[in-house]
Design an enzyme around this catalytic site. Structure first.
Site, PDB file in Angstrom:
ATOM      1  N   ALA A   1       0.823  -1.211   0.000  1.00  0.00           N
ATOM      2  CA  ALA A   1       0.000   0.000   0.000  1.00  0.00           C
ATOM      3  C   ALA A   1       0.854   1.256   0.000  1.00  0.00           C
ATOM      4  O   ALA A   1       0.517   2.258  -0.629  1.00  0.00           O
ATOM      5  CB  ALA A   1      -0.918  -0.006   1.220  1.00  0.00           C
TER       6      ALA A   1
ATOM      7  N   ASN B   1      -3.559   1.283  -6.838  1.00  0.00           N
ATOM      8  CA  ASN B   1      -2.280   1.953  -7.085  1.00  0.00           C
ATOM      9  C   ASN B   1      -1.951   2.056  -8.572  1.00  0.00           C
ATOM     10  O   ASN B   1      -1.417   3.062  -9.036  1.00  0.00           O
ATOM     11  CB  ASN B   1      -1.145   1.219  -6.375  1.00  0.00           C
ATOM     12  CG  ASN B   1      -1.108   1.517  -4.886  1.00  0.00           C
ATOM     13  OD1 ASN B   1      -1.838   2.382  -4.399  1.00  0.00           O
ATOM     14  ND2 ASN B   1      -0.283   0.802  -4.147  1.00  0.00           N
TER      15      ASN B   1
ATOM     16  N   ILE C   1       3.995   1.714  -1.087  1.00  0.00           N
ATOM     17  CA  ILE C   1       4.837   1.956  -2.256  1.00  0.00           C
ATOM     18  C   ILE C   1       3.962   2.319  -3.450  1.00  0.00           C
ATOM     19  O   ILE C   1       3.097   1.539  -3.840  1.00  0.00           O
ATOM     20  CB  ILE C   1       5.686   0.710  -2.598  1.00  0.00           C
ATOM     21  CG1 ILE C   1       6.614   0.365  -1.437  1.00  0.00           C
ATOM     22  CG2 ILE C   1       6.497   0.949  -3.866  1.00  0.00           C
ATOM     23  CD1 ILE C   1       7.352  -0.932  -1.613  1.00  0.00           C
TER      24      ILE C   1
ATOM     25  N   ASP D   1      27.383  27.236 -27.712  1.00  0.00           N
ATOM     26  CA  ASP D   1      28.369  27.317 -28.771  1.00  0.00           C
ATOM     27  C   ASP D   1      27.989  28.474 -29.692  1.00  0.00           C
ATOM     28  O   ASP D   1      26.806  28.667 -29.981  1.00  0.00           O
ATOM     29  CB  ASP D   1      28.380  25.996 -29.547  1.00  0.00           C
ATOM     30  CG  ASP D   1      29.491  25.929 -30.567  1.00  0.00           C
ATOM     31  OD1 ASP D   1      30.640  26.204 -30.199  1.00  0.00           O
ATOM     32  OD2 ASP D   1      29.208  25.596 -31.726  1.00  0.00           O
TER      33      ASP D   1
END
Length: 998
Positions: free
Chosen positions: A301, A785, A303, A347
């Site tokens: 949960a 998730n 992560i 440059d």
């Protein structure tokens, strides 16, 4: 032989033991090949595939997920679980990790192309003298000591030292190595300069550069890695890719999160030690295993599994936006790096300028009745395209420039006294040169002046195809006049002459350094009436004054003249280059891009410092900086402009101070560019380096973000993070603005996902502390998730760019993704999300008409259900309704929370959902997917859910909507900082302070 430039020809030949008339013998070739190696750039040792794969798993969060998957798999086996659902969680986790690893491997596999493409700048063949005979050999077979013949059009096959010149002049275009805008004259004399840079080595021909004029012989002094190109190759091998600011902050956050997760998991397990022996678990050991599973669920949960994928997706979408701005992103993380860029090392040649020499001013004598009256013309157009107009001194456009006598003769002389070619390349849709840049500029001038006697000339020319238009006027003059004899340019004369025949008249046209041409003139062509009058001392002085003024503007000045010679003359000599008639002066330059000045101003407004980096001399570069506003209109810019040698001579302390003010860094070599990037990075600057040549590649790779020009070399592009398709420096400004907006959106969706995960952690933690049944199954957490969080988070990346995004200073590299006050805000939201989810679970058991209507005590003592007499079956605690309600509350409350993230501080009444229809669409799609798993039976079984009644959906909405009200209050406090109740966490962020305040 490192000091060949400082040795005489005989010393160099003696060093290699070679006879310049015979070359090396076969035995010498074999010996030198063993001694010095082959003339090839060594291939980098490739990382084995298995190491690349393992590297993708070298991340703390990834390791935690792997452990969670393994533990989940072992526990499923230990409990004798079977079926798809038992192993779904570890399978999904490992599938995600495998997908991320695949993306990483593909990215790294493509990262080594720069080194391969560098080999494209090595010549394929060479004309070599061996055993007294010339032969054409593969360039890879060259060895030091070989005598090589070089001529116009050939690519230098190795580093060579000139030993003999067969022409009056010998010039090389070495812009890809040094960045010099003009070709460089070479000779055989030794160079006595100490600490000589590439530009000082006038007798050295560098591998990969091109001969544009002349013929000669040279001896090979360096092959393979022992060449200037080889040193660039080695620099690229030694350059490690730096982690981007966002990557660093996500790594820090991952480390912080891992420690928090570990602490909470241990805490949950320890808090429940007293419940290990509950009868429902069947023993202490099985109880310990049960709560260990809860701890693992908590880790899952906590992560944000979808975060890497969402970050990648958002950055990828950002690259599409940038592509529309002509900024093609090669490295995804560089998108957000642009947002905190503090210094752009640009440059000069080809980046700030067009790298196309063009005539910008013309000076002629209008009349000489009462002393010389000078007339100046300006010419528009800054490329090789034959498009541009001529304006008089009052700024009025000349409709038919060729009707002016002097401009007419200038066009003739520019076209005929010229060995270059201007052509159209249909593949690139651009005009290209063959030969000297200055000569091509004169060809383009002849096209802009046009032809005399045609009133409709401008419109007629515009009707031609681009291929025909490239040299239409030049071809006209070449058909009118036949070239009979050419006196090449020499350094002592500083001029070139060509004898041309036209019907019954022969003319010698000359061009060269003004001081040489004017000294040989005794007459002037007047532009007013076309008359030729004597050149007086006053006229000579006035012309000299004018070409000196051109020099003050750092224009490269040439004078043009002509002379009528007897008809039928077949040759001319240096003696003929006298008594010339002066036509005019032309001033040319490698012009700055028209949009650069505004881009420089925008960079300054955005707090971004621009340092111009060039191989050109100091005065030329300073003039350009004045024109583009790099010196901010200062008259005295001492301390802001340094050559590489001046900077290297400074003590270390003064170098540090100089870096803080530096605006121009001139006369540099590739190693200096890389050194500059490293020095700025040590001062905690976020450095972007722009460039287009091979010489820029090591610095491009070392910089935080390397930006190559679309017309640049393949090496520069492959070493870069971003390519400007239109070569427009101004596109960098648009890309920086987009990069800042993308970073702001990235922060928004990261915060959104963090607050969602906090809610999930709170949900599991509170449920464990209260002792109620498992609120959510691990597979349900994974669904939330990955799917229900991931889609809105990705859509948040489409939030509109703030109007003042380029008025703010660059964000600090150490700025935390989530600072103190914001962490508090999202902690509050997360806590509410978690409590609402648990409340939904409890509501079904205690209050729902469809539930058992238990007391709180009965719910919290569910483990002892089998040991007591109850009015309800103990199987009620395995009913899927409560977890379905809880999961649905979690999904819906997060959808409302996604709307909160339309803006960090602005109310939903100000920035409405209509501002990001992608987010609205993602919320609708997410809810449809959620409804799908609820009402499609196979999916419902897979995710342990069941269909909900209307009353249950109503309860879900009641529990979810308050998150909008809570966040509106927090936004109100953010907008009114004095009302935060003196809540100050900025100086003591929840992340370690030493990481935030670097």
């Amino acid at each position: 032989m490192e000091d060949a430039y400082a040795r005489s020809v005989s010393e160099v030949l003696d060093f290699f033991g070679v006879d310049p008339t015979k070359g090396l013998s076969d035995s010498q070739v074999v010996h030198h090949s063993r001694l010095y190696g082959r003339n090839v750039l060594p291939e980098e040792k490739r990382t084995p595939f298995w190491k690349l794969v393992l590297k993708q798993f070298d991340d703390l969060l990834v390791k935690i997920l792997i452990v969670a998957a393994i533990v989940s798999f072992v526990l499923a086996l230990a409990n004798g679980e079977t079926g798809l659902t038992a192993f779904l969680e570890p399978f999904v986790i490992l599938l995600i990790l495998a997908a991320n690893a695949a993306v990483g491997v593909i990215t790294e596999t493509n990262a080594e192309k720069a080194l391969e493409e560098l080999r494209a700048y090595q010549a394929n063949i060479a004309t070599v003298l061996r055993n007294g005979c010339f032969s054409i050999l593969p360039a890879t077979e060259l060895v030091p000591g070989d005598i090589v013949e070089v001529t116009v059009g050939c690519k230098i096959p190795a580093d060579l030292r000139m030993i003999e010149m067969s022409s009056n002049t010998f010039r090389v275009d070495q812009a890809i190595l040094t960045g010099e805008s003009c070709s460089v004259e070479k000779d055989v004399d030794c160079t006595l300069t100490t600490n000589a840079v590439y530009q000082d080595k006038k007798n050295i021909l560098f591998s990969g550069t091109d001969v544009v004029a002349g013929r000669g012989r040279a001896v090979v002094i360096g092959v393979g890695s022992n060449t200037a190109m080889g040193s660039i190759h080695d620099s690229m091998l030694q350059t490690d890719d730096e982690a981007t600011p966002l990557k660093k902050k996500l790594d820090e956050f991952g480390s912080f999160l891992a420690k928090v997760i570990a602490g909470i998991c241990v805490l949950v397990w320890v808090v429940n030690i007293g419940h290990f022996s509950d009868p429902s678990h069947g023993g202490f050991f099985k109880g310990a295993i049960h709560y260990f599973k809860i701890a693992v669920a908590l880790a899952v949960a906590a992560i944000p599994e979808g975060l890497p994928a969402v970050v990648t997706t958002c950055l990828a979408l950002g690259t599409k936006k940038m592509a529309r701005l002509n900024a093609i992103v090669r490295s995804l993380p560089s998108v957000e790096t642009l947002g905190c860029t503090t210094v752009i090392c640009s440059d000069k040649t080809g980046t700030l300028t067009t790298n196309m020499m063009s005539v910008s001013k013309i000076c002629v004598v209008q009349s000489a009745e009462h002393g010389p009256m000078i007339n100046e013309f300006t010419v528009s157009g800054t490329t090789y395209a034959p498009e541009g107009t001529v304006f008089d001194s009052n700024g009025m456009q000349l409709d038919l420039p060729a009707q002016s006598p002097c401009l007419h003769h200038l066009a003739m002389c520019s076209s005929l006294c010229n060995d270059s070619i201007l052509q159209y390349n249909p593949d690139k849709d651009s005009y290209e040169k063959i030969g000297e840049s200055t000569e091509v500029a004169l060809r383009v001038l002849a096209e802009k002046v046009g032809l005399p006697g045609f009133d409709s000339m401008p419109s007629a020319l515009n009707m031609l195809s681009k291929h025909e238009r490239a040299s239409y006027c030049n071809h006209y003059w070449e058909n009118q006049f036949k070239k009979v004899y050419v006196l090449e340019f020499t350094r002592d004369r500083k001029m070139m002459s060509v004898l041309c025949s036209h019907k019954q008249m022969d003319v010698m046209f000359s061009k060269g350094a003004p001081e040489s041409i004017i000294a040989r003139c005794n007459k002037i062509l007047c532009n007013g009436d076309g008359s030729v009058v004597p050149l007086t001392a006053a006229g000579r002085a006035e012309l000299e004054s004018r070409f000196y003024s051109f020099g003050d503007e750092t224009l490269r000045c040439l004078a043009l003249a002509f002379k009528t010679v007897p008809h039928g003359q077949q040759t001319i000599s240096y003696d003929n280059e006298n008594d010339l008639t002066f036509i005019g002066l032309v001033g040319m330059l490698d012009p700055p891009r028209e949009e650069v000045r505004d881009a420089m101003l925008a960079c300054m407004t955005a707090g971004i410092r621009v340092i111009v980096v060039t191989g050109d001399n100091k005065s030329t570069a300073e003039s350009l900086c004045r024109k583009i506003g790099a010196f901010d209109n200062l008259v005295d810019f001492s301390g802001m402009s340094y050559t590489a040698s001046e900077f290297e001579r400074l003590p270390a302390v003064q170098q540090t101070l100089a870096l803080r003010r530096m605006t121009l860094f001139s006369r540099v070599e590739p190693s200096h560019k890389r050194m500059l990037v490293e020095a700025l990075q040590k001062q905690n600057e976020v450095v972007a380096m722009t460039g287009d040549g091979v010489n820029d590649a090591p610095a491009l790779k070392k910089a935080d973000i390397g930006i190559a020009m679309g017309s640049g070399t393949a090496v520069a592009k492959s070493a870069s993070d971003m390519v400007l398709a239109d070569d427009n420096f101004a596109s960098i400004v648009a890309a920086v603005a987009e990069g800042r907006a993308i970073y702001n959106n990235t922060k928004q969706f990261i915060r959104y996902m963090i607050s969602s995960n906090i809610g999930e952690v709170v949900c599991i933690f509170v449920a464990a502390v209260l002792g109620i049944p498992d609120t959510l199954a691990p597979v349900q957490l994974l669904w939330v998730n990955l799917v229900t969080d991931g889609l809105p988070a990705t859509a948040i990346g489409f939030n509109k760019q703030d109007s003042d995004v380029m008025k703010a200073k660059p964000r600090k590299v150490g700025e935390a993704v989530v600072t103190g006050w914001l962490f508090f805000r999202y902690l509050v939201i997360g806590v509410y999300v978690g409590l609402a989810t648990v409340a939904g679970f409890i509501w079904w058991f205690v209050y729902s008409d469809g539930g058992p209507k238990l007391t709180y005590s009965e719910l919290m003592n569910f483990e002892t259900c089998a040991l007591r007499e109850t009015t309800y079956p103990c199987s009620i605690f395995e009913d899927r309704h409560p977890s379905t309600v809880a999961m649905t509350v979690l999904v819906v409350v997060e959808m409302f929370n996604a709307l909160n993230n339309l803006s960090e501080n602005q109310s939903l009444l100000v920035i409405t959902p209509r501002s990001n229809l992608w987010l609205v669409g993602s919320i609708i799609l997410t809810m449809l997917l959620h409804v799908l798993i609820l009402y499609v039976h196979p999916l419902a079984v897979l995710f342990s859910v069941t269909p909900l009644s209307w009353a249950e959906w109503t309860a879900v909405l009641y529990l979810s909507f308050p998150v909008i009200i809570i966040d509106e209050l927090l936004k109100f406090l953010s907008r009114n900082t004095g009302m935060r109740f003196r809540f100050r966490l900025r100086k003591a962020d929840l992340l370690p302070k030493d990481r935030r305040d670097k």
